[in-house]
Design an enzyme around this catalytic site. Structure first.
Site, PDB file in Angstrom:
ATOM      1  N   SER A  57     -33.253 -20.255 -43.007  1.00 42.88           N
ATOM      2  CA  SER A  57     -34.591 -19.843 -43.466  1.00 42.88           C
ATOM      3  C   SER A  57     -35.180 -18.660 -42.708  1.00 42.88           C
ATOM      4  O   SER A  57     -36.199 -18.115 -43.134  1.00 42.88           O
ATOM      5  CB  SER A  57     -35.559 -21.015 -43.381  1.00 42.88           C
ATOM      6  OG  SER A  57     -35.301 -21.912 -44.419  1.00 42.88           O
TER       7      SER A  57
ATOM      8  N   LYS B 243     -35.739 -15.666 -44.724  1.00 47.27           N
ATOM      9  CA  LYS B 243     -36.899 -15.546 -45.619  1.00 47.27           C
ATOM     10  C   LYS B 243     -37.880 -14.470 -45.143  1.00 47.27           C
ATOM     11  O   LYS B 243     -38.634 -13.906 -45.936  1.00 47.27           O
ATOM     12  CB  LYS B 243     -37.607 -16.899 -45.728  1.00 47.27           C
ATOM     13  CG  LYS B 243     -36.736 -17.974 -46.392  1.00 47.27           C
ATOM     14  CD  LYS B 243     -37.355 -19.357 -46.268  1.00 47.27           C
ATOM     15  CE  LYS B 243     -36.464 -20.432 -46.894  1.00 47.27           C
ATOM     16  NZ  LYS B 243     -36.992 -21.798 -46.679  1.00 47.27           N
TER      17      LYS B 243
ATOM     18  N   TYR C  26     -30.387 -16.784 -53.338  1.00 43.42           N
ATOM     19  CA  TYR C  26     -31.054 -17.537 -52.264  1.00 43.42           C
ATOM     20  C   TYR C  26     -30.025 -18.149 -51.295  1.00 43.42           C
ATOM     21  O   TYR C  26     -30.153 -18.019 -50.070  1.00 43.42           O
ATOM     22  CB  TYR C  26     -31.948 -18.614 -52.886  1.00 43.42           C
ATOM     23  CG  TYR C  26     -32.538 -19.564 -51.874  1.00 43.42           C
ATOM     24  CD1 TYR C  26     -33.567 -19.156 -51.027  1.00 43.42           C
ATOM     25  CD2 TYR C  26     -32.042 -20.863 -51.743  1.00 43.42           C
ATOM     26  CE1 TYR C  26     -34.096 -20.026 -50.080  1.00 43.42           C
ATOM     27  CE2 TYR C  26     -32.569 -21.735 -50.797  1.00 43.42           C
ATOM     28  CZ  TYR C  26     -33.590 -21.308 -49.968  1.00 43.42           C
ATOM     29  OH  TYR C  26     -34.104 -22.160 -49.032  1.00 43.42           O
TER      30      TYR C  26
ATOM     31  N   TYR D  51     -43.059 -24.795 -41.284  1.00 43.15           N
ATOM     32  CA  TYR D  51     -43.389 -25.846 -42.266  1.00 43.15           C
ATOM     33  C   TYR D  51     -44.508 -26.744 -41.744  1.00 43.15           C
ATOM     34  O   TYR D  51     -45.491 -26.238 -41.207  1.00 43.15           O
ATOM     35  CB  TYR D  51     -42.120 -26.647 -42.635  1.00 43.15           C
ATOM     36  CG  TYR D  51     -40.942 -25.747 -42.835  1.00 43.15           C
ATOM     37  CD1 TYR D  51     -40.913 -24.886 -43.931  1.00 43.15           C
ATOM     38  CD2 TYR D  51     -39.900 -25.677 -41.926  1.00 43.15           C
ATOM     39  CE1 TYR D  51     -39.858 -24.006 -44.119  1.00 43.15           C
ATOM     40  CE2 TYR D  51     -38.838 -24.811 -42.107  1.00 43.15           C
ATOM     41  CZ  TYR D  51     -38.831 -23.979 -43.198  1.00 43.15           C
ATOM     42  OH  TYR D  51     -37.801 -23.121 -43.375  1.00 43.15           O
TER      43      TYR D  51
ATOM     44  N   VAL E 218     -32.788 -24.104 -40.553  1.00 46.60           N
ATOM     45  CA  VAL E 218     -32.097 -25.375 -40.290  1.00 46.60           C
ATOM     46  C   VAL E 218     -30.757 -25.205 -39.575  1.00 46.60           C
ATOM     47  O   VAL E 218     -30.131 -26.191 -39.194  1.00 46.60           O
ATOM     48  CB  VAL E 218     -31.860 -26.253 -41.546  1.00 46.60           C
ATOM     49  CG1 VAL E 218     -33.118 -26.938 -42.006  1.00 46.60           C
ATOM     50  CG2 VAL E 218     -31.197 -25.497 -42.654  1.00 46.60           C
TER      51      VAL E 218
HETATM   52  N1  GLN Z   1     -30.859 -22.978 -47.021  1.00 51.03           N
HETATM   53  C1  GLN Z   1     -31.745 -24.026 -46.552  1.00 51.03           C
HETATM   54  C2  GLN Z   1     -32.234 -24.862 -47.716  1.00 51.03           C
HETATM   55  O1  GLN Z   1     -32.506 -24.317 -48.725  1.00 51.03           O
HETATM   56  C3  GLN Z   1     -32.864 -23.400 -45.813  1.00 51.03           C
HETATM   57  C4  GLN Z   1     -33.831 -24.412 -45.241  1.00 51.03           C
HETATM   58  C5  GLN Z   1     -34.276 -24.084 -43.849  1.00 51.03           C
HETATM   59  O2  GLN Z   1     -33.653 -23.351 -43.116  1.00 51.03           O
HETATM   60  N2  GLN Z   1     -35.341 -24.728 -43.447  1.00 51.03           N
HETATM   61  O3  GLN Z   1     -32.375 -26.035 -47.638  1.00 51.03           O
END
Ligand code: GLN
Length: 309
Positions: A64, A67, A191, A243, A261
């Site tokens: 993430s 992003k 994505y 988050y 993650v």
């Molecule tokens: N690729 C992961 C997902 O879509 C990204 C989530 C994350 O890093 N928090 O679940």
């Protein structure tokens, strides 16, 4: 003045022996293979000099954290029109939550929860083939990092494609509201590949320098985004980058950060530094446990904060 090399080494040495290292993400099977013992720190100052400790040279899945770069790229394409399709408020929910989407008619709360990032991928994909869109995101990251070797791990992208049922649900749901414009499969392909970019802490810290330096890469002098945009992206990192753990991160660390993650966190200290930490064990909110602790100690010892000196 704190010696940043000593700081990186000290914080690493103090935390490396911790028994509680959280839990490696296993809903993406490929990520579950990474050893819980990995731990790296890289602090880049505004001269681009990097101070490192531990596994700072080992590549990991940025997930993430991508992003942030995708948002900067999409804003460059469509400007403020992006905010008609994505909000700017913290969600208070998990990164992959679907519950708010029904109440808010398919408009995700912010660009850093999965739903919001999938809309951002959809915006980047518009008018392109997935391969071109993925290439564009990768190029943006390479330019930001000043490193042409940054690449995508196809095994991670595939693993997520095969197990990304929640993301497929989010994308289909938003498509029903007209907030995904391309085919769900193609948008998710973009994505998943952006999330599968792999970088080490040194590359990631370097890639965050433009945000720490008012939108301009301090090494090349190239303006990556405007000063205002850098401030706004940083504000979103602070309020939404972790988050439902974003409030706690702001409280404990006090400068913008974006987690993934894969266990990485990119943090930017405006006017001072860009920091990347990596430890794959996650806390209950899906943010790196040791990584957060490391940033907390770095903040304490440097006095760095966006809330005063
Ligand atoms: N690729 C992961 C997902 O879509 C990204 C989530 C994350 O890093 N928090 O679940």
């Amino acid at each position: 003045m704190v010696d940043l090399q000593v700081l990186a080494r000290d914080v690493h040495a103090e935390l490396n022996g911790e028994a509680d290292r959280g839990k490696v993400a296993d809903y993406i099977p490929e990520l579950a293979k990474v050893s819980l013992n990995k731990f790296g720190i890289a602090i880049a100052n505004l001269d681009g000099v990097c101070f490192t400790a531990g596994d700072a040279d080992e590549a990991f899945s940025i997930q993430s954290i991508s992003k942030v770069f995708a948002l900067a790229l999409a804003l460059g394409k469509v400007g403020d029109a992006l905010w008609r399709r994505v909000g700017r408020e913290p969600s208070g929910s998990a990164f992959n939550s679907i519950i708010q989407l029904e109440h808010e008619k398919g408009i995700p709360r912010n660009p850093f929860i999965n739903a919001g990032a999938i809309v951002v991928s959809d915006i980047i994909l518009a008018g392109h083939r997935p391969r071109e869109a993925i290439g564009e995101i990768l190029r943006f990251v390479r330019v930001a990092a000043n490193d042409e070797t940054v690449s995508i791990d196809p095994a991670v992208a595939r693993s997520e494609q095969e197990h990304g049922f929640r993301n497929a649900a989010l994308a289909n749901y938003m498509r029903a509201f007209g907030n995904i414009r391309n085919s769900v499969e193609l948008t998710l392909g973009v994505y998943f590949h952006q999330c599968a970019i792999e970088m080490n802490c040194v590359q990631l810290a370097q890639a965050g320098l433009f945000l720490a330096n008012g939108g301009c890469d301090p090494r090349s002098g190239i303006s990556v985004v405007s000063r205002e945009r850098a401030r706004r992206i940083s504000a979103l990192m602070l309020t939404c980058g972790h988050y439902d753990g974003s409030g706690d991160f702001a409280f404990k660390v006090g400068f913008p950060g974006k987690s993934g993650v894969g266990g990485g966190i990119l943090a930017v200290v405006p006017g001072k530094a860009s920091i990347a930490v990596w430890s794959p064990g996650l806390n209950a909110q899906g943010n790196s446990l040791l990584g957060t602790k490391a940033l907390e100690r770095i903040a304490q010892r440097t006095g760095w904060s966006v809330f005063g000196t």
